[in-house]
Scaffold this active site. Sequence first.
Site, PDB file in Angstrom:
ATOM      1  N   CYS A  19      -9.317 -51.864  24.557  1.00  0.00           N
ATOM      2  CA  CYS A  19      -7.951 -52.013  25.076  1.00  0.00           C
ATOM      3  C   CYS A  19      -7.883 -51.628  26.551  1.00  0.00           C
ATOM      4  O   CYS A  19      -7.185 -52.255  27.344  1.00  0.00           O
ATOM      5  CB  CYS A  19      -6.994 -51.129  24.282  1.00  0.00           C
ATOM      6  SG  CYS A  19      -7.183 -51.270  22.500  1.00  0.00           S
TER       7      CYS A  19
HETATM    8  C1  BEZ Z   1     -11.370 -50.063  21.131  1.00  0.00           C
HETATM    9  O1  BEZ Z   1     -10.414 -50.505  21.733  1.00  0.00           O
HETATM   10  O2  BEZ Z   1     -12.518 -50.207  21.526  1.00  0.00           O
HETATM   11  C2  BEZ Z   1     -11.145 -49.269  19.882  1.00  0.00           C
HETATM   12  C3  BEZ Z   1      -9.955 -49.419  19.214  1.00  0.00           C
HETATM   13  C4  BEZ Z   1      -9.750 -48.682  18.072  1.00  0.00           C
HETATM   14  C5  BEZ Z   1     -10.709 -47.808  17.630  1.00  0.00           C
HETATM   15  C6  BEZ Z   1     -11.886 -47.672  18.309  1.00  0.00           C
HETATM   16  C7  BEZ Z   1     -12.110 -48.394  19.446  1.00  0.00           C
END
Ligand code: BEZ
Length: 179
Positions: free
Chosen positions: A55
């Site tokens: 994200c």
């Molecule tokens: C990520 O955006 O990489 C992510 C999202 C949720 C849990 C772990 C990583």
Amino acid sequence: MLGRKVPAVTFRTRVRDESVGGSNPFRWQDVTSDDYFAGKRVVLFSLPGAFTPTCSTYQLPDFEKLTSEFRALGIDEIYCVSVNDAFVMNAWGKSQGLENVKLIPDGSGEFTRKMGMLVAKDNLGFGMRSWRYAAVVNNGVVEQWFEEEGYSDNCDSDPYGVSSPQNILAALKSKKLAA
Ligand code: BEZ
């Protein structure tokens, strides 16, 4: 979700207000779904958490960089909603130097639950969060829907592609060509 109205909820945001005084001049401001969505055509995207790697490295910064392309295709605003409180979302926005994308704190998960997108992420110690999805929302009604595959609780993977800004731009362009 196509053709459905986004849920009517009140988001508890924190806004800067110099009249508060002191070194941390912020106050609560309630913002409703109508405030965000009425009379506008927007892209809404949702993700599992502020500060998480995909994200923060791809999805949010790419939406931020590509905002002018979205505007050229008739999008008035880009909103990022996450099941995080206003303090966390403000800190994330600050760390990302956001100028275009607006962050919506859905700390209680009410909006996400009513969108049908709330999932357990207890396997990561996160509790209830949002499945990744995005939508083009026109005057509060879902016009286009982009949901990552495999909606499930405690998912081992974190699919990301359908709800990427690049994919949504491509869909908006092809819709425009077909019109
Ligand atoms: C990520 O955006 O990489 C992510 C999202 C949720 C849990 C772990 C990583």
